[in-house]
Structure formats: structure tokens, C-alpha cells
Design a protein around this motif. Structure first.
Motif, PDB file in Angstrom:
ATOM      1  N   PHE A 163       0.833  -1.205   0.000  1.00  0.00           N
ATOM      2  CA  PHE A 163       0.000   0.000   0.000  1.00  0.00           C
ATOM      3  C   PHE A 163       0.868   1.256   0.000  1.00  0.00           C
ATOM      4  O   PHE A 163       0.579   2.209  -0.724  1.00  0.00           O
ATOM      5  CB  PHE A 163      -0.936  -0.012   1.213  1.00  0.00           C
ATOM      6  CG  PHE A 163      -1.729   1.253   1.355  1.00  0.00           C
ATOM      7  CD1 PHE A 163      -2.807   1.501   0.527  1.00  0.00           C
ATOM      8  CD2 PHE A 163      -1.375   2.194   2.302  1.00  0.00           C
ATOM      9  CE1 PHE A 163      -3.536   2.673   0.643  1.00  0.00           C
ATOM     10  CE2 PHE A 163      -2.088   3.370   2.428  1.00  0.00           C
ATOM     11  CZ  PHE A 163      -3.181   3.612   1.599  1.00  0.00           C
ATOM     12  N   VAL A 164       1.927   1.257   0.778  1.00  0.00           N
ATOM     13  CA  VAL A 164       2.825   2.419   0.833  1.00  0.00           C
ATOM     14  C   VAL A 164       3.471   2.656  -0.536  1.00  0.00           C
ATOM     15  O   VAL A 164       3.491   3.786  -1.027  1.00  0.00           O
ATOM     16  CB  VAL A 164       3.893   2.248   1.939  1.00  0.00           C
ATOM     17  CG1 VAL A 164       4.960   3.330   1.830  1.00  0.00           C
ATOM     18  CG2 VAL A 164       3.248   2.260   3.310  1.00  0.00           C
ATOM     19  N   SER A 175       0.906   3.877  -2.969  1.00  0.00           N
ATOM     20  CA  SER A 175       0.512   5.247  -2.617  1.00  0.00           C
ATOM     21  C   SER A 175       1.519   6.247  -3.162  1.00  0.00           C
ATOM     22  O   SER A 175       1.142   7.314  -3.657  1.00  0.00           O
ATOM     23  CB  SER A 175       0.387   5.409  -1.104  1.00  0.00           C
ATOM     24  OG  SER A 175      -0.652   4.608  -0.614  1.00  0.00           O
ATOM     25  N   HIS A 176       2.780   5.907  -3.085  1.00  0.00           N
ATOM     26  CA  HIS A 176       3.807   6.773  -3.667  1.00  0.00           C
ATOM     27  C   HIS A 176       3.660   6.857  -5.186  1.00  0.00           C
ATOM     28  O   HIS A 176       3.846   7.922  -5.775  1.00  0.00           O
ATOM     29  CB  HIS A 176       5.209   6.291  -3.289  1.00  0.00           C
ATOM     30  CG  HIS A 176       5.646   6.721  -1.941  1.00  0.00           C
ATOM     31  ND1 HIS A 176       6.058   8.002  -1.668  1.00  0.00           N
ATOM     32  CD2 HIS A 176       5.722   6.050  -0.772  1.00  0.00           C
ATOM     33  CE1 HIS A 176       6.374   8.106  -0.396  1.00  0.00           C
ATOM     34  NE2 HIS A 176       6.168   6.941   0.174  1.00  0.00           N
ATOM     35  N   ALA A 221       0.829   6.594  -6.741  1.00  0.00           N
ATOM     36  CA  ALA A 221      -0.336   7.466  -6.936  1.00  0.00           C
ATOM     37  C   ALA A 221       0.053   8.930  -6.775  1.00  0.00           C
ATOM     38  O   ALA A 221      -0.411   9.789  -7.529  1.00  0.00           O
ATOM     39  CB  ALA A 221      -1.445   7.091  -5.951  1.00  0.00           C
ATOM     40  N   LEU A 222       0.910   9.238  -5.813  1.00  0.00           N
ATOM     41  CA  LEU A 222       1.374  10.614  -5.626  1.00  0.00           C
ATOM     42  C   LEU A 222       2.146  11.101  -6.849  1.00  0.00           C
ATOM     43  O   LEU A 222       1.982  12.242  -7.288  1.00  0.00           O
ATOM     44  CB  LEU A 222       2.260  10.728  -4.386  1.00  0.00           C
ATOM     45  CG  LEU A 222       1.546  10.655  -3.050  1.00  0.00           C
ATOM     46  CD1 LEU A 222       2.563  10.686  -1.910  1.00  0.00           C
ATOM     47  CD2 LEU A 222       0.553  11.773  -2.897  1.00  0.00           C
ATOM     48  N   THR A 256      -2.418  15.487  -1.933  1.00  0.00           N
ATOM     49  CA  THR A 256      -1.098  14.847  -2.024  1.00  0.00           C
ATOM     50  C   THR A 256      -0.250  15.159  -0.797  1.00  0.00           C
ATOM     51  O   THR A 256       0.494  14.304  -0.327  1.00  0.00           O
ATOM     52  CB  THR A 256      -0.334  15.269  -3.298  1.00  0.00           C
ATOM     53  OG1 THR A 256      -0.179  16.677  -3.322  1.00  0.00           O
ATOM     54  CG2 THR A 256      -1.023  14.789  -4.544  1.00  0.00           C
ATOM     55  N   ILE A 279      -1.646  12.851   2.047  1.00  0.00           N
ATOM     56  CA  ILE A 279      -1.285  11.448   1.778  1.00  0.00           C
ATOM     57  C   ILE A 279       0.198  11.237   2.036  1.00  0.00           C
ATOM     58  O   ILE A 279       0.603  10.262   2.673  1.00  0.00           O
ATOM     59  CB  ILE A 279      -1.646  11.051   0.332  1.00  0.00           C
ATOM     60  CG1 ILE A 279      -3.157  10.979   0.153  1.00  0.00           C
ATOM     61  CG2 ILE A 279      -1.009   9.709  -0.041  1.00  0.00           C
ATOM     62  CD1 ILE A 279      -3.590  10.787  -1.294  1.00  0.00           C
ATOM     63  N   TYR A 280       1.006  12.153   1.552  1.00  0.00           N
ATOM     64  CA  TYR A 280       2.449  12.040   1.740  1.00  0.00           C
ATOM     65  C   TYR A 280       2.814  12.048   3.223  1.00  0.00           C
ATOM     66  O   TYR A 280       3.646  11.263   3.675  1.00  0.00           O
ATOM     67  CB  TYR A 280       3.173  13.166   0.996  1.00  0.00           C
ATOM     68  CG  TYR A 280       4.665  13.057   1.096  1.00  0.00           C
ATOM     69  CD1 TYR A 280       5.366  12.159   0.307  1.00  0.00           C
ATOM     70  CD2 TYR A 280       5.381  13.832   2.005  1.00  0.00           C
ATOM     71  CE1 TYR A 280       6.731  12.036   0.403  1.00  0.00           C
ATOM     72  CE2 TYR A 280       6.751  13.714   2.104  1.00  0.00           C
ATOM     73  CZ  TYR A 280       7.417  12.817   1.310  1.00  0.00           C
ATOM     74  OH  TYR A 280       8.770  12.697   1.422  1.00  0.00           O
ATOM     75  N   ILE A 295       1.868   8.561   4.723  1.00  0.00           N
ATOM     76  CA  ILE A 295       2.687   7.404   4.339  1.00  0.00           C
ATOM     77  C   ILE A 295       4.161   7.573   4.675  1.00  0.00           C
ATOM     78  O   ILE A 295       4.885   6.585   4.701  1.00  0.00           O
ATOM     79  CB  ILE A 295       2.498   7.007   2.861  1.00  0.00           C
ATOM     80  CG1 ILE A 295       2.963   8.096   1.927  1.00  0.00           C
ATOM     81  CG2 ILE A 295       1.104   6.597   2.585  1.00  0.00           C
ATOM     82  CD1 ILE A 295       2.869   7.726   0.471  1.00  0.00           C
TER      83      ILE A 295
END
Length: 181
Positions: free
Chosen positions: A64-65, A68-69, A71-72, A114, A117-118, A121
Motif C-alpha cells: 500500500f505504501v 501510494s507513492h 499514486a502521488l 497529495t 497522503i504524503y 505514508i
């Protein structure tokens, strides 16, 4: 330096950055997928707050991490795309266009998203690994860049919205004045 020249330079820089990031995206995606597929056999250690645990035991969280990066990274490409479109519209001297106001709002909201989220994570530190996506093109890497950038564009969209309303009111008043003459 004339405004049109500055806009041309900015558009060129944003276009170069956008194209470069688009070309980098497949490699970034492949690297993320390869890294996630290697997690089960990894000896890396994850630290979350005061807890330490091996990556192989927490595959879903670490995957997931990584994604997620990714996605960022993708969101940042989209932010540059929107900003480039705003500059293109500015070049036509259409400053209070509804499209600009909409793009400013989207840029502001996505910058805030973003950023948050950043921040969530990055509470994960992957032992010997520095995530490639902590990367070079993450505009929201620090509070000054993400939070302030997002709030600035939200305020800017509101200012342009007010300007658009006033421009429309001025046009109505001008038409009414012409009718009375």
C-alpha cells in the motif's frame, strides 16, 4: 520582459517537465511492481512509530505504501498538466475563463490531498531502502510546498472567481449605459 514571453518560457518548462515525467512513468511503475514482488523475500525492516517489523510479514501494508507513492507521482504529473493548461489559456489573454478557475480549484485540492497522503505514508520508514517515490518530482514533499501551494491555489481560484463576477457585472453595466444613451 513581456508577459507573453514569460508565459511562453513557463509553458516550455512545464511542457518539458510534463513530457519527461510521462516518459518516466512506465519505468516508475515497473520499478514499483518489481519492488512489491520482491517484498516477500526481503530482509528490510519497517519502522512505524516505535514498532519494528519485517516487510515479508506485512506485505499488504508495505505494498500500500509503495502504490501510494506511485499514486502521488501520478497526481503530480496531473498537477503539472493542469498548470500547463492554465498557462496556455493565459496566453490567449482569457484570464477569467471558467476553465482557469476550475483548474485552480483542482490544483489546490489535489495539492492538499497529495500533501496529506504524503504526510501519512512517510510515517513508514523502510529500513535500508529509500523509496524511489520519495522522489524528485513530489511537489508536496515539505509543508511549505504542499500545504501552502494547495491553499494558495484555492485562494487564487476564489480571487479569479470574484474577478470573473465583477467582469460580468461590468459588461452588464456597460450594456445598460449604452441602452440609456
Amino acid at each position: 520582459m513581456r508577459t507573453s514571453r514569460i508565459l511562453k518560457i513557463l509553458e516550455t518548462i512545464l511542457s518539458f517537465l510534463f513530457i519527461t515525467l510521462i516518459l518516466c512513468f512506465p519505468f516508475y511503475l515497473i520499478a514499483t511492481i518489481m519492488r512489491v514482488s520482491d517484498l516477500e523475500h526481503s530482509n528490510d525492516i519497517v519502522q512505524f512509530v516505535n514498532f519494528t517489523f519485517p516487510t515479508s510479514a506485512n506485505f499488504a501494508i508495505i505494498s500500500f505504501v509503495y502504490f501510494s507513492h506511485l499514486a502521488l507521482f501520478t497526481l503530480n504529473i496531473y498537477l503539472i498538466f493542469l498548470l500547463r493548461n492554465v498557462i496556455k489559456t493565459f496566453k490567449t489573454a482569457s484570464f477569467f475563463d471558467l476553465k482557469i478557475i476550475k483548474n485552480f480549484k483542482i490544483i489546490g485540492v489535489l495539492s492538499l490531498v497529495t500533501f496529506f497522503i504524503y504526510e501519512v505514508i512517510t510515517t513508514f520508514e523502510i529500513g535500508t531502502l529509500t523509496l524511489a517515490s520519495n522522489g524528485y518530482f513530489n511537489l508536496s514533499k515539505s509543508p511549505v510546498n504542499g500545504l501552502i501551494f494547495g491553499l494558495f491555489f484555492l485562494i487564487l481560484s476564489k480571487i479569479f472567481e470574484i474577478g470573473r463576477t465583477q467582469k460580468e457585472e461590468n459588461i452588464k453595466l456597460k450594456q445598460e449605459n449604452e441602452l440609456t444613451i
